[in-house]
Design a protein around this motif. Sequence first.
Motif, PDB file in Angstrom:
ATOM      1  N   ARG A 113      80.604 -27.352 -47.623  1.00  0.00           N
ATOM      2  CA  ARG A 113      81.726 -27.373 -46.767  1.00  0.00           C
ATOM      3  C   ARG A 113      81.506 -28.358 -45.530  1.00  0.00           C
ATOM      4  NH1 ARG A 113      86.914 -24.389 -44.766  1.00  0.00           N
ATOM      5  NH2 ARG A 113      86.750 -25.895 -42.935  1.00  0.00           N
TER       6      ARG A 113
ATOM      7  N   PHE B 234      83.532 -29.694 -42.002  1.00  0.00           N
ATOM      8  CA  PHE B 234      84.400 -29.895 -40.945  1.00  0.00           C
ATOM      9  C   PHE B 234      84.511 -30.981 -40.580  1.00  0.00           C
ATOM     10  CE2 PHE B 234      81.978 -25.735 -41.164  1.00  0.00           C
ATOM     11  CZ  PHE B 234      82.698 -24.803 -41.212  1.00  0.00           C
TER      12      PHE B 234
ATOM     13  N   ARG C 254      79.426 -17.098 -43.907  1.00  0.00           N
ATOM     14  CA  ARG C 254      81.080 -16.885 -43.692  1.00  0.00           C
ATOM     15  C   ARG C 254      81.645 -17.083 -44.774  1.00  0.00           C
ATOM     16  NH1 ARG C 254      83.595 -16.881 -38.916  1.00  0.00           N
ATOM     17  NH2 ARG C 254      85.116 -17.931 -39.400  1.00  0.00           N
TER      18      ARG C 254
ATOM     19  N   MET D 213      81.447 -14.020 -47.037  1.00  0.00           N
ATOM     20  CA  MET D 213      82.471 -12.813 -46.371  1.00  0.00           C
ATOM     21  C   MET D 213      84.013 -13.463 -46.646  1.00  0.00           C
ATOM     22  SD  MET D 213      80.828 -10.352 -45.195  1.00  0.00           S
ATOM     23  CE  MET D 213      82.146  -9.589 -44.536  1.00  0.00           C
TER      24      MET D 213
ATOM     25  N   LEU E 236      85.562 -15.552 -45.045  1.00  0.00           N
ATOM     26  CA  LEU E 236      86.242 -16.062 -43.962  1.00  0.00           C
ATOM     27  C   LEU E 236      86.249 -17.624 -43.662  1.00  0.00           C
ATOM     28  CD1 LEU E 236      83.875 -13.644 -41.450  1.00  0.00           C
ATOM     29  CD2 LEU E 236      86.325 -13.432 -42.204  1.00  0.00           C
ATOM     30  N   THR E 237      85.574 -18.392 -44.565  1.00  0.00           N
ATOM     31  CA  THR E 237      85.640 -19.610 -44.425  1.00  0.00           C
ATOM     32  C   THR E 237      85.669 -20.003 -46.017  1.00  0.00           C
ATOM     33  OG1 THR E 237      84.534 -19.935 -42.505  1.00  0.00           O
ATOM     34  CG2 THR E 237      84.424 -22.035 -44.037  1.00  0.00           C
TER      35      THR E 237
ATOM     36  N   ARG F 145      91.095  -5.812 -51.846  1.00  0.00           N
ATOM     37  CA  ARG F 145      90.658  -4.769 -50.709  1.00  0.00           C
ATOM     38  C   ARG F 145      89.457  -3.710 -51.268  1.00  0.00           C
ATOM     39  NH1 ARG F 145      93.981  -3.382 -46.258  1.00  0.00           N
ATOM     40  NH2 ARG F 145      96.055  -3.936 -47.151  1.00  0.00           N
TER      41      ARG F 145
ATOM     42  N   ARG G  18      86.231  -6.004 -51.152  1.00  0.00           N
ATOM     43  CA  ARG G  18      86.000  -6.140 -49.441  1.00  0.00           C
ATOM     44  C   ARG G  18      85.233  -4.789 -48.900  1.00  0.00           C
ATOM     45  NH1 ARG G  18      90.427  -8.596 -46.289  1.00  0.00           N
ATOM     46  NH2 ARG G  18      88.753  -8.471 -44.442  1.00  0.00           N
ATOM     47  N   ALA G  19      85.598  -3.706 -49.396  1.00  0.00           N
ATOM     48  CA  ALA G  19      85.370  -2.279 -48.918  1.00  0.00           C
ATOM     49  C   ALA G  19      83.868  -2.345 -49.246  1.00  0.00           C
ATOM     50  CB  ALA G  19      86.114  -1.264 -49.289  1.00  0.00           C
TER      51      ALA G  19
ATOM     52  N   LEU H  73      79.201  -5.796 -43.107  1.00  0.00           N
ATOM     53  CA  LEU H  73      78.731  -6.985 -42.511  1.00  0.00           C
ATOM     54  C   LEU H  73      78.014  -6.576 -41.049  1.00  0.00           C
ATOM     55  CD1 LEU H  73      78.457 -10.301 -42.024  1.00  0.00           C
ATOM     56  CD2 LEU H  73      80.546  -9.893 -40.735  1.00  0.00           C
TER      57      LEU H  73
ATOM     58  N   GLU I 119      76.858 -11.646 -33.720  1.00  0.00           N
ATOM     59  CA  GLU I 119      77.273 -11.073 -32.363  1.00  0.00           C
ATOM     60  C   GLU I 119      77.512  -9.623 -32.163  1.00  0.00           C
ATOM     61  OE1 GLU I 119      80.529 -13.680 -32.465  1.00  0.00           O
ATOM     62  OE2 GLU I 119      81.741 -12.157 -33.852  1.00  0.00           O
TER      63      GLU I 119
ATOM     64  N   ASN J 206      80.089  -7.389 -31.799  1.00  0.00           N
ATOM     65  CA  ASN J 206      81.502  -7.094 -31.420  1.00  0.00           C
ATOM     66  C   ASN J 206      81.812  -5.519 -31.796  1.00  0.00           C
ATOM     67  OD1 ASN J 206      81.480  -6.773 -34.269  1.00  0.00           O
ATOM     68  ND2 ASN J 206      82.114  -8.810 -34.702  1.00  0.00           N
TER      69      ASN J 206
ATOM     70  N   ARG K  58      77.444   0.952 -38.363  1.00  0.00           N
ATOM     71  CA  ARG K  58      78.762   0.679 -38.597  1.00  0.00           C
ATOM     72  C   ARG K  58      78.881  -0.078 -39.918  1.00  0.00           C
ATOM     73  NH1 ARG K  58      81.980  -3.345 -34.604  1.00  0.00           N
ATOM     74  NH2 ARG K  58      80.955  -4.933 -36.094  1.00  0.00           N
TER      75      ARG K  58
END
Lengths: 278, 298
Positions: free
Chosen positions: B12, B14, B48, B51, B53-54, B73, B76-77, B81, B85, B87, B148
Motif C-alpha cells: 500500500r 500513499f 486498517r 479492517m 478501512l484502507t 455485513r 464484518r460483525a 476491533l 485511540e 473513541n 465493546r
Amino acid sequence: MTTPVSSIRKSPSIVTPLAQPSFLNSVGAMWWRNLKVWMAHFWPSMTGSFAQPLLFLFAFGFGLGAVIDQMGNTSYLVYVLPGIVANAVFFQASFEGSISAFSRFHLQKTYNAILAAPVSLFEILVAEAVWAATKALVSGIAVLIVGLAIGAIPHPMMVIAVIPYIFLCCLSFATFSLFIMAYAKGYEFFSYFFTFWVTPAFLFCGVFFEVDRFPEWVQYIAWSIPMTQMIHVIRPMLIAPETLELSTATLYTVYVVVFGVVSLWLAHRQLSKRLFDK
Amino acid sequence: MKTIIKAQNLARHFGNVQAVKDVSFSVPQGRCVGLLGPNGAGKTTTMRMIMGLTAPTSGSLDVFESDASKLNRDLRAKVGLVPQEDNLDPDLSVSENLHIYGRYFGLSKEYLATRVPELLGFMRLTDKADARVVMLSGGMKRRLVIARALIADPDLVILDEPTTGLDPQARLLIWQQLTALKRQGKTLLLTTHYMDEAQRLCDDIVIVDGGKVLDEGTPKDLIARHVPPHVFELQKPVDAKIIKQNNTSEDLGDSMLFFTEKPQAITKILKTDTPYLHRPANLEDVFLTLTGRSLREK
C-alpha cells in the motif's frame, strides 16, 4: 482472580443475538446514539432547541411587529412566524450537521468507532442527516406551538401538513452542512460556513420581508439557498393555503430534494477519501 | 485448521510513501498472532487493510476467506476491533456505551441485557456501569474499549496496542482476559510495543519493518534463530578478554551486552565483585537485533 472462561459464555440459552443488521437498523442505532448524548446534556439541549427560537419570535414578532403593523393583508406577527420557524430549523440543522457532526467525526472519532461495527459510511451520513433534521424539527415545532397558542397561525390544521414538509427541508439543510463539514480541517473553517451561508439565509431568504425587495443579484443568491423555497411553501400553507400553486410548490420541493441528494453524495465522496485513505 | 486472515504480498502506498511494501502472513483460527514493528513499520496500515478501512494497492488480503475490502455485513460483525485511540462516547455511561454499540450490530435488547453485565464483569467494570466515560481512568477506558469490541461475540479480535500507557496492574488484567479469550477459541491479532506482552500472549510473531516482514515464528523459534540464549549486560570498562572471545556484543553507551551460548565462559573471567546482569535472551533482543537500536522518529 481471573474470571472463569465460562462466566462470559454462561448463557447459551440466549438465542439469535443478531436481530437483522440492516440499513434501517444501522441508521436507527446511530440516531439513537445521538439522541442519548443529547439527552445527557438535557438543559443546554433544551435551551438551544426551545429558548433560542422563541427569543427570535418574541424579538421580531413583537418587537418589529410593533413598528410594522401589516404585511399585505396580515399582521406582521402572522407574517413573520413561518419565517422564524424556517430560520430556527435551518440554523439547528446547519449547526448539527456542521459543528456537532464535525465533533463526532474529528474530535471524538465516533465515525471510526462505528465503522468498526458493521455499519457503512453512507448509513452514518444518513443517520446524521435524519438526526439533525429531528433536532431541527423540535425547534420548529416549539415555534409552531407558541404560534398556535397566541393565535398567530390563521390555518391551524395546516400545521399537520407543514411538519413533514419542514422535516424534508431539514434533511436537505443537514446534508449540505455535512458536505461542508466533510472539508473542514478545524473549527475555524466553519466561520466561512456561518458567514457565507447561515447568516445570508437569515437575512436574505425572506424571513422578515419579501425576497423581491432586494436587488436582482441578491435575489439570485437568496433563491440558491433552499430555505427561500421552504419559506415560500410554508408561509402560504400557514397563512393562505389557497394562494399556493401546486406547480410552484412542486418546483420548489424538487429543488430542495435535489439539493439535498447532491449534497449527501458530495459529503460521502469527500469523507470516503478522508476515512478510507482513497 | 481454518485460516482466518491470509495476507499475500500486500502493498500500500500513499502518494510516494510506501507504507507497506511486501507483507505476507497468515493467522490460523484460534491463534494469537502479534504484529510487531517500530513506529512507521506499516503495522497500522496493515491493520486498517484487514479492517477494510484502507484498500491495498496490490497483493491480496482475505479475512474469513473473503476479500477484506468487500466483507459483507455478517462477516464484518464477526470482527471486533480495539483501536489505538479511545473513541468511546465520553458523554455516555459505561453501560450505555456498550448498549449503543451493540445496536450497531443489530443485537436485540434481550441479548444486550445479559451480554452487557457479562462483559462488564469480564473486564472488571461492574462497579463503574453507571459512571460517565469522562470519569474513567486510562486503564478503565481501555478495558471498556475491549469490552465493546467483544459485544457481538466476535470470532476475530484485532487489538491495536491494547495496553499502551497503562499501569502494570491494568496490563496484567488485560493480559489475563485476553488469555481467557484465547482459551475460548477466539482468534487474536495484536500489535504492541511491549515485547514482554507479545512473548506472553502471542503464539506467533510477525516482525515487520520498512513495510516488509523481517521474520515470523513462535517467540521461542525467533529467539533460537536470532540470538544466543544467554545475555550478559556488563558495565564499562569491560575486560578485554570478554570482548575478544564474544563476537556477538552490542555497545549500549555506558555498558555492553554480550550474547553467548556458554555463560560459564563469561562468568569465570568476571571478577567476583563486578556487578553484572545475566538473563535469558528474549523477544526484545530479537526485535532490536532485527530492527536496530536507532530511534524511529518521523
